[in-house]
Write a protein that holds these residues in place. Structure first.
Motif, PDB file in Angstrom:
ATOM      1  N   ASP A  11       0.834  -1.347   0.004  1.00 17.80           N
ATOM      2  CA  ASP A  11       0.158  -0.081  -0.229  1.00 17.80           C
ATOM      3  C   ASP A  11       0.955   1.282  -0.074  1.00 17.80           C
ATOM      4  O   ASP A  11       0.658   2.052  -0.782  1.00 17.80           O
ATOM      5  CB  ASP A  11      -0.974   0.125   0.975  1.00 17.80           C
ATOM      6  CG  ASP A  11      -0.260   0.008   2.443  1.00 17.80           C
ATOM      7  OD1 ASP A  11       0.879  -0.594   2.547  1.00 17.80           O
ATOM      8  OD2 ASP A  11      -0.688   0.133   3.731  1.00 17.80           O
ATOM      9  N   ALA A  14       2.442   1.610  -3.348  1.00 20.85           N
ATOM     10  CA  ALA A  14       1.724   2.106  -4.596  1.00 20.85           C
ATOM     11  C   ALA A  14       1.297   3.601  -4.597  1.00 20.85           C
ATOM     12  O   ALA A  14       1.216   4.236  -5.372  1.00 20.85           O
ATOM     13  CB  ALA A  14       0.077   1.305  -4.325  1.00 20.85           C
ATOM     14  N   ASN A  15       1.240   3.998  -3.009  1.00 22.27           N
ATOM     15  CA  ASN A  15       0.722   5.522  -2.768  1.00 22.27           C
ATOM     16  C   ASN A  15       1.919   6.396  -3.376  1.00 22.27           C
ATOM     17  O   ASN A  15       1.828   7.420  -3.962  1.00 22.27           O
ATOM     18  CB  ASN A  15       0.581   5.692  -1.601  1.00 22.27           C
ATOM     19  CG  ASN A  15      -0.712   5.293  -1.088  1.00 22.27           C
ATOM     20  OD1 ASN A  15      -1.808   5.226  -1.919  1.00 22.27           O
ATOM     21  ND2 ASN A  15      -0.923   5.184   0.329  1.00 22.27           N
ATOM     22  N   TRP A  17       4.574   5.319  -5.785  1.00 21.73           N
ATOM     23  CA  TRP A  17       4.705   5.155  -7.180  1.00 21.73           C
ATOM     24  C   TRP A  17       3.669   6.111  -7.915  1.00 21.73           C
ATOM     25  O   TRP A  17       3.984   6.598  -8.724  1.00 21.73           O
ATOM     26  CB  TRP A  17       4.339   3.633  -7.398  1.00 21.73           C
ATOM     27  CG  TRP A  17       4.612   3.348  -8.826  1.00 21.73           C
ATOM     28  CD1 TRP A  17       4.654   4.148 -10.029  1.00 21.73           C
ATOM     29  CD2 TRP A  17       5.262   1.901  -9.198  1.00 21.73           C
ATOM     30  NE1 TRP A  17       4.822   3.501 -10.757  1.00 21.73           N
ATOM     31  CE2 TRP A  17       5.366   2.255 -10.726  1.00 21.73           C
ATOM     32  CE3 TRP A  17       5.322   0.865  -8.511  1.00 21.73           C
ATOM     33  CZ2 TRP A  17       5.503   1.080 -11.439  1.00 21.73           C
ATOM     34  CZ3 TRP A  17       5.685  -0.239  -9.339  1.00 21.73           C
ATOM     35  CH2 TRP A  17       6.065  -0.089 -10.817  1.00 21.73           C
ATOM     36  N   ASP A  18       2.312   5.861  -7.251  1.00 24.46           N
ATOM     37  CA  ASP A  18       1.380   6.668  -8.132  1.00 24.46           C
ATOM     38  C   ASP A  18       1.564   8.101  -8.018  1.00 24.46           C
ATOM     39  O   ASP A  18       1.307   8.892  -8.938  1.00 24.46           O
ATOM     40  CB  ASP A  18      -0.374   6.486  -7.335  1.00 24.46           C
ATOM     41  CG  ASP A  18      -1.304   6.980  -7.931  1.00 24.46           C
ATOM     42  OD1 ASP A  18      -1.573   6.930  -9.252  1.00 24.46           O
ATOM     43  OD2 ASP A  18      -2.079   7.895  -7.333  1.00 24.46           O
ATOM     44  N   PHE A  19       1.794   8.657  -6.617  1.00 28.39           N
ATOM     45  CA  PHE A  19       1.954  10.172  -6.432  1.00 28.39           C
ATOM     46  C   PHE A  19       3.258  10.806  -7.436  1.00 28.39           C
ATOM     47  O   PHE A  19       3.235  11.680  -8.104  1.00 28.39           O
ATOM     48  CB  PHE A  19       2.320  10.525  -5.220  1.00 28.39           C
ATOM     49  CG  PHE A  19       2.544  12.087  -4.584  1.00 28.39           C
ATOM     50  CD1 PHE A  19       1.491  12.800  -4.582  1.00 28.39           C
ATOM     51  CD2 PHE A  19       3.998  12.292  -4.599  1.00 28.39           C
ATOM     52  CE1 PHE A  19       1.799  14.092  -4.237  1.00 28.39           C
ATOM     53  CE2 PHE A  19       4.160  13.555  -4.344  1.00 28.39           C
ATOM     54  CZ  PHE A  19       3.308  14.716  -4.113  1.00 28.39           C
ATOM     55  N   GLU A  21       4.652   9.460 -10.039  1.00 28.88           N
ATOM     56  CA  GLU A  21       4.522   9.088 -11.622  1.00 28.88           C
ATOM     57  C   GLU A  21       3.452  10.284 -12.012  1.00 28.88           C
ATOM     58  O   GLU A  21       3.634  11.004 -13.173  1.00 28.88           O
ATOM     59  CB  GLU A  21       3.926   7.769 -11.778  1.00 28.88           C
ATOM     60  CG  GLU A  21       4.926   6.761 -11.759  1.00 28.88           C
ATOM     61  CD  GLU A  21       4.489   5.707 -12.848  1.00 28.88           C
ATOM     62  OE1 GLU A  21       3.504   5.328 -13.171  1.00 28.88           O
ATOM     63  OE2 GLU A  21       5.576   4.987 -13.145  1.00 28.88           O
ATOM     64  N   ARG A  22       2.330  10.677 -11.208  1.00 34.24           N
ATOM     65  CA  ARG A  22       1.606  11.670 -11.540  1.00 34.24           C
ATOM     66  C   ARG A  22       2.212  12.987 -11.300  1.00 34.24           C
ATOM     67  O   ARG A  22       2.068  13.870 -12.125  1.00 34.24           O
ATOM     68  CB  ARG A  22       0.445  11.822 -10.385  1.00 34.24           C
ATOM     69  CG  ARG A  22      -0.619  10.737 -10.799  1.00 34.24           C
ATOM     70  CD  ARG A  22      -2.086  10.921  -9.911  1.00 34.24           C
ATOM     71  NE  ARG A  22      -1.932  10.814  -8.527  1.00 34.24           N
ATOM     72  CZ  ARG A  22      -1.778  11.542  -7.841  1.00 34.24           C
ATOM     73  NH1 ARG A  22      -1.803  12.681  -7.973  1.00 34.24           N
ATOM     74  NH2 ARG A  22      -1.531  11.216  -6.361  1.00 34.24           N
ATOM     75  N   HIS A  29       9.957  -0.125  -8.969  1.00 35.10           N
ATOM     76  CA  HIS A  29       9.909  -0.617  -7.773  1.00 35.10           C
ATOM     77  C   HIS A  29      10.425  -2.301  -7.537  1.00 35.10           C
ATOM     78  O   HIS A  29      10.304  -3.126  -8.325  1.00 35.10           O
ATOM     79  CB  HIS A  29       8.356  -0.704  -7.341  1.00 35.10           C
ATOM     80  CG  HIS A  29       7.889  -1.323  -6.187  1.00 35.10           C
ATOM     81  ND1 HIS A  29       7.129  -2.340  -6.009  1.00 35.10           N
ATOM     82  CD2 HIS A  29       8.223  -1.081  -4.871  1.00 35.10           C
ATOM     83  CE1 HIS A  29       7.042  -2.870  -4.678  1.00 35.10           C
ATOM     84  NE2 HIS A  29       7.471  -1.995  -4.189  1.00 35.10           N
TER      85      HIS A  29
END
Length: 222
Positions: A11, A14-15, A17-19, A21-22, A29
């Motif tokens: 979790d 993922a947070n 990575w998503d942040f 990349e945005r 990873h």
């Protein structure tokens, strides 16, 4: 910016990575320390975000092996271990920064950007006596021997060489290495000790000298 994220909690990974990349960054990873070390040694990353409590290989040992292999890529450690002793050990093993969980993702990105900016150096070779430092390659040279440095070690040596043989205060060295993130004299002493182990201990005469209660200076003594 290409980031290697080594984190086993899905979790959290993922947070992050998503942040990132945005925000336009490229993220790779790994979920365990052994795989992360292999990927880090392969190179190609601007910064490594490293958890400490990893399966197969602890984050501290991973960082130690990475530095022993001569890799100077900036490392930001993520951990729930928040004591001063934990932080000092992290810096001693080669970390460039230390962020305690839980943390704000915006702060994580800001710290990554600071590491990257400082790691790019000033694009010039600094020399004093037998010691030289190249900020572009994060490496020093003394008596024909090349010495790989971490970003923190390079920032400290850069500051000492620019002022040599004048004294550089504790406050000035902390600002040069950590910037607004700051640190304390204990963290500074740990980093200077590690720097001395690399640029002084293998040679006959020390160049980095402590000035008690004030700071450090780099000078040749007869």
């Amino acid at each position: 910016m290409r980031v290697l994220l080594i984190e086993d909690q899905r979790d959290i990974a993922a947070n992050i990575w998503d942040f990132l990349e945005r925000r336009g960054h490229e993220v790779d990873h790994c979920g365990d320390g052994a795989t992360g070390l292999a990927r880090a040694l392969a190179g190609g990353f601007d910064v490594i975000v490293l958890d400490l409590g990893l399966p197969r290989l602890d984050g501290l040992e991973l960082c130690r092996r990475l530095r022993a292999a001569g890799r100077g890529v900036p490392v930001l450690m993520l951990t729930a271990r928040d004591t001063l002793e934990d932080k000092l050990r992290g810096f001693a093993e080669g970390a460039d920064d230390y962020l305690v969980k839980p943390f704000a993702l915006r702060e994580l990105e800001a710290r990554i950007r600071v590491l990257l900016r400082r790691g790019r150096g000033h694009g010039q070779r600094l020399c004093h006596g037998p010691l030289a430092y190249d900020a572009d390659t994060l490496s020093a040279e003394r008596e024909g021997r090349r010495i790989a440095l971490t970003r923190l070690q390079g920032a400290l040596l850069d500051a000492l060489l620019r002022e040599a043989p004048r004294i550089v205060s504790h406050e000035r060295l902390i600002d040069a290495a950590w910037g607004r993130a700051g640190a304390d004299t204990a963290a500074l002493q740990t980093q200077v000790y590690e720097l001395r182990q690399l640029v002084d201990k293998p040679f006959a005469r020390p160049l980095i000298h402590a000035v008690r209660g004030v700071g450090y200076r780099l000078m040749e003594q007869q």
